[in-house]
Each structure stands twice: as structure tokens, then as C-alpha cells.
Design a protein around this motif. Structure first.
Motif, PDB file in Angstrom:
ATOM      1  N   HIS A 181       0.821  -1.209   0.000  1.00 48.69           N
ATOM      2  CA  HIS A 181       0.000   0.000   0.000  1.00 48.69           C
ATOM      3  C   HIS A 181       0.861   1.268   0.000  1.00 48.69           C
ATOM      4  CE1 HIS A 181      -3.951  -1.813   0.181  1.00 48.69           C
ATOM      5  NE2 HIS A 181      -3.500  -2.678   1.066  1.00 48.69           N
ATOM      6  N   GLU A 182       2.057   1.190   0.569  1.00 50.72           N
ATOM      7  CA  GLU A 182       2.977   2.329   0.485  1.00 50.72           C
ATOM      8  C   GLU A 182       3.343   2.600  -0.969  1.00 50.72           C
ATOM      9  OE1 GLU A 182       6.459   2.268   2.889  1.00 50.72           O
ATOM     10  OE2 GLU A 182       5.369   1.701   4.698  1.00 50.72           O
ATOM     11  N   ILE A 183       3.628   1.538  -1.706  1.00 52.26           N
ATOM     12  CA  ILE A 183       3.972   1.683  -3.122  1.00 52.26           C
ATOM     13  C   ILE A 183       2.791   2.256  -3.894  1.00 52.26           C
ATOM     14  CG2 ILE A 183       4.467   0.393  -5.237  1.00 52.26           C
ATOM     15  CD1 ILE A 183       6.193  -1.484  -3.546  1.00 52.26           C
ATOM     16  N   LEU A 184       1.601   1.738  -3.654  1.00 51.85           N
ATOM     17  CA  LEU A 184       0.417   2.209  -4.371  1.00 51.85           C
ATOM     18  C   LEU A 184       0.132   3.675  -4.072  1.00 51.85           C
ATOM     19  CD1 LEU A 184      -1.943  -0.873  -3.927  1.00 51.85           C
ATOM     20  CD2 LEU A 184      -0.899  -0.089  -6.047  1.00 51.85           C
ATOM     21  N   GLU A 188      -9.763  -5.230  -1.073  1.00 48.68           N
ATOM     22  CA  GLU A 188     -10.461  -5.122  -2.355  1.00 48.68           C
ATOM     23  C   GLU A 188     -11.243  -3.815  -2.474  1.00 48.68           C
ATOM     24  OE1 GLU A 188      -9.936  -7.121  -4.738  1.00 48.68           O
ATOM     25  OE2 GLU A 188      -8.809  -8.629  -3.617  1.00 48.68           O
ATOM     26  N   GLY A 189     -11.885  -3.411  -1.369  1.00 44.67           N
ATOM     27  CA  GLY A 189     -12.644  -2.163  -1.402  1.00 44.67           C
ATOM     28  C   GLY A 189     -11.765  -0.966  -1.645  1.00 44.67           C
ATOM     29  N   LEU A 190     -10.579  -0.956  -1.001  1.00 49.38           N
ATOM     30  CA  LEU A 190      -9.642   0.155  -1.173  1.00 49.38           C
ATOM     31  C   LEU A 190      -9.091   0.196  -2.592  1.00 49.38           C
ATOM     32  CD1 LEU A 190      -8.183   2.453   0.317  1.00 49.38           C
ATOM     33  CD2 LEU A 190      -6.346   0.822   0.833  1.00 49.38           C
ATOM     34  N   LEU A 191      -8.824  -0.976  -3.160  1.00 48.84           N
ATOM     35  CA  LEU A 191      -8.328  -1.032  -4.532  1.00 48.84           C
ATOM     36  C   LEU A 191      -9.321  -0.400  -5.498  1.00 48.84           C
ATOM     37  CD1 LEU A 191      -6.741  -4.605  -4.792  1.00 48.84           C
ATOM     38  CD2 LEU A 191      -5.566  -2.420  -4.522  1.00 48.84           C
ATOM     39  N   LYS A 192     -10.576  -0.744  -5.340  1.00 48.55           N
ATOM     40  CA  LYS A 192     -11.605  -0.220  -6.239  1.00 48.55           C
ATOM     41  C   LYS A 192     -11.817   1.271  -6.020  1.00 48.55           C
ATOM     42  CE  LYS A 192     -14.103  -4.588  -6.741  1.00 48.55           C
ATOM     43  NZ  LYS A 192     -15.386  -5.296  -6.511  1.00 48.55           N
ATOM     44  N   GLU A 193     -11.690   1.703  -4.776  1.00 45.67           N
ATOM     45  CA  GLU A 193     -11.954   3.108  -4.447  1.00 45.67           C
ATOM     46  C   GLU A 193     -10.819   4.040  -4.843  1.00 45.67           C
ATOM     47  OE1 GLU A 193     -12.654   5.902  -0.475  1.00 45.67           O
ATOM     48  OE2 GLU A 193     -12.729   3.710  -0.307  1.00 45.67           O
ATOM     49  N   LYS A 194      -9.573   3.643  -4.551  1.00 47.49           N
ATOM     50  CA  LYS A 194      -8.445   4.559  -4.740  1.00 47.49           C
ATOM     51  C   LYS A 194      -7.532   4.215  -5.910  1.00 47.49           C
ATOM     52  CE  LYS A 194      -6.331   6.383  -1.393  1.00 47.49           C
ATOM     53  NZ  LYS A 194      -5.474   6.667  -0.219  1.00 47.49           N
ATOM     54  N   TYR A 195      -7.482   2.923  -6.301  1.00 52.35           N
ATOM     55  CA  TYR A 195      -6.497   2.505  -7.300  1.00 52.35           C
ATOM     56  C   TYR A 195      -7.144   1.790  -8.469  1.00 52.35           C
ATOM     57  CZ  TYR A 195      -3.802   3.277  -3.036  1.00 52.35           C
ATOM     58  OH  TYR A 195      -3.283   3.810  -1.890  1.00 52.35           O
TER      59      TYR A 195
END
Length: 284
Positions: free
Chosen positions: A217-220, A241-248
Motif C-alpha cells: 500500500h505504500e507503493i500504491l 479489495e474495497g480500497l483497490l476499487k476506491e483509490k487505485y
């Protein structure tokens, strides 16, 4: 050649056309044909054809001595126009001796780094350079935008030196061996260095690197231009998964499917590799 009824000498062929023709030749054909062309063509070849050197596949079938001689010869022919250099398992002994003894002799490490002013792509998979050497010469690679250091036994300080000096780096390949091979272990410090010093990356491959969820998550969050992230075999990384869809959502993340992870953890033998695996993509 004939143009408007007039015959033009072959040595006046436009450089761009010659470049296209010679780049269609294989490495062996270039080595056999180019030395016997006329001087005007030879000059064009030196400036244009040898600016991209890729002997990875060729090198896999040769020994160290053959690879060293070929690399030295090709870089010598490229003069100062070297733009791309891809070589397999370069010899660490020559590199170390040149740096440590400050030789002026034209060994191929000297060629690489004195020709580096135009270098954009540097792929050295399984290169046998040491961490200290990379730290010493990284400042000469400031123009590199695409780098492959897969399977190289270098440590976090080497990656940090690259990150701090190669400010234009857009693509990094750092693929490692599966842990069960017992060949080389990497630390979380290496992935943290990537997150803090290589923030302009667009393409990042870290297969089988030690990558915790926190480091992932630091890299992202640090690499704001990231478009592709390969984390196959990074079993410690657990993505929200929720964070991936929301921010990345704009980043393609290539991961090991859960069923394969289960097989790796449950098995006591070496990992199984499948050419037909449907690797899972997140986002995009």
C-alpha cells in the motif's frame, strides 16, 4: 539508385532507410555483414544500428567469457550512441575489478558507464554485480527510464542508490526466485526503498519479492503514476479489495490466484508453475 532519371550512389542512401534495413538483420547477420560495408554506411551503422543492444537470448546459450567478449565488442561499436542495453548474467568480476582498481582499460563496465549519457533501457537479469558497485556507479545512470535487475543478488542500498539517482525511472523489473529454491532471500527493506525513492514508476514487477501488505500500500500510495503492478508470488501481501476499487481503480495489479496460493502453502514440494494460469487482475 535512380531518382528523376539520375543515378544516385548507394553510399548516399538516407540514414533512416539504412537503419530500418540493418535492424531487420539478426545479431549474427549484423556481425557478418556490417564489417564489410562501405565507410559511409559504416558510420551510419555505428551511430544508429548499434545504439540498441539486446543479447539476452543469445547470452543464455553462452558461457561467461563469450558473453563478456560480445558485450565489450558491441558497446565499443556503438560509440557514444548507446540507448538500450540488455545482457544476460554479466560477469561481476570484471565490473568489480574496474571499479575497485579504477582501471582506465577498456573493459566492458567502462564502456557501459561512459556510454550511459544516452542510455534509456538497461536490462541486466542475473547480473553478478555487487551492492557496493551499484552504489558507486548509479549516478552515471541518471537517464535510464527502464531497468531490469531480476535475480540480481543486490541489497536495499543498491536499489536506494538507483532510486535517488535515476529520477526518470518509469519501469522496474525486480523478479526473484521462489523462496523454496533457497537461492537468494530479499528483505522488506528493498520494497520500502522502492516506495520511497522510485515514486515516478509506471510499471513495476516484484514477483516473489518479500512484500508485506503495508509495503504494497505504500507503493500504491507513493507511485501516483503507476499503471501496472505485478505481485505474483508475493504471498505476504493482502490487498483490501474495497480500497483497490476506491483509490487505485486505474492500476492493473497482477496477482497469484487464491487457489494457487493455497496449493503453494499446502505443498511441501517446490512451487508448481503453470503456463496456462489465468492470473488475476485487479482494477481496470
Amino acid at each position: 539508385m535512380e531518382e528523376n532519371g539520375e543515378i544516385r550512389p548507394w553510399d548516399e542512401m538516407i540514414p533512416e532507410a539504412l537503419e530500418l534495413i540493418f535492424n531487420e538483420l539478426s545479431l549474427q547477420e549484423k556481425l557478418n555483414v556490417i564489417p564489410i560495408v562501405c565507410k559511409p554506411w559504416g558510420k551510419v551503422v555505428a551511430e544508429r544500428v548499434w545504439k540498441d543492444i539486446d543479447i539476452i537470448e543469445w547470452g543464455k546459450l553462452r558461457n561467461h567469457d563469450d558473453r563478456d567478449r560480445m558485450l565489450q565488442m558491441l558497446i565499443n561499436r556503438s560509440t557514444s550512441s548507446l540507448r538500450k542495453l540488455c545482457a544476460y548474467e554479466i560477469s561481476g568480476n570484471l565490473m568489480f575489478s574496474f571499479i575497485a582498481d579504477q582501471l582506465i582499460q577498456r573493459v566492458y563496465l567502462h564502456f557501459i558507464f561512459t556510454s550511459a549519457s544516452n542510455l534509456e533501457t538497461l536490462w541486466l537479469p542475473r547480473g553478478q554485480m555487487t551492492t557496493s558497485i551499484v552504489e558507486q556507479v548509479a549516478w552515471k545512470l541518471s537517464t535510464v527510464t527502464n531497468m531490469d535487475l531480476s535475480y540480481c543478488e543486490i541489497l536495499a542500498p543498491a536499489l536506494e542508490a538507483i532510486g535517488r539517482n535515476c529520477k526518470s525511472l518509469k519501469e522496474l523489473h525486480r523478479v526473484m526466485y521462489p523462496p523454496s529454491y533457497g537461492i537468494y532471500g530479499n528483505s522488506e527493506e528493498e520494497t520500502r526503498v522502492i516506495a520511497t525513492t522510485m515514486t515516478k514508476l509506471r510499471h513495476l514487477e516484484l514477483s516473489y519479492m518479500f512484500l508485506s501488505s503495508e509495503c504494497a500500500h505504500e507503493i500504491l500510495s507513493s507511485c501516483l503514476q503507476l499503471e501496472f503492478f505485478d505481485v505474483r508470488g508475493c504471498y505476504e501481501a493482502d490487498f483490501d479489495e474495497g480500497l483497490l476499487k476506491e483509490k487505485y481503480s486505474k492500476i492493473s495489479i497482477l496477482r497469484t490466484p487464491p487457489r494457487i496460493i493455497y496449493q503453494q502453502v499446502a505443498s511441501t514440494s517446490q512451487p508448481r508453475f503453470y503456463e496456462d494460469i489465468d492470473w488475476e487482475f485487479s482494477s481496470r
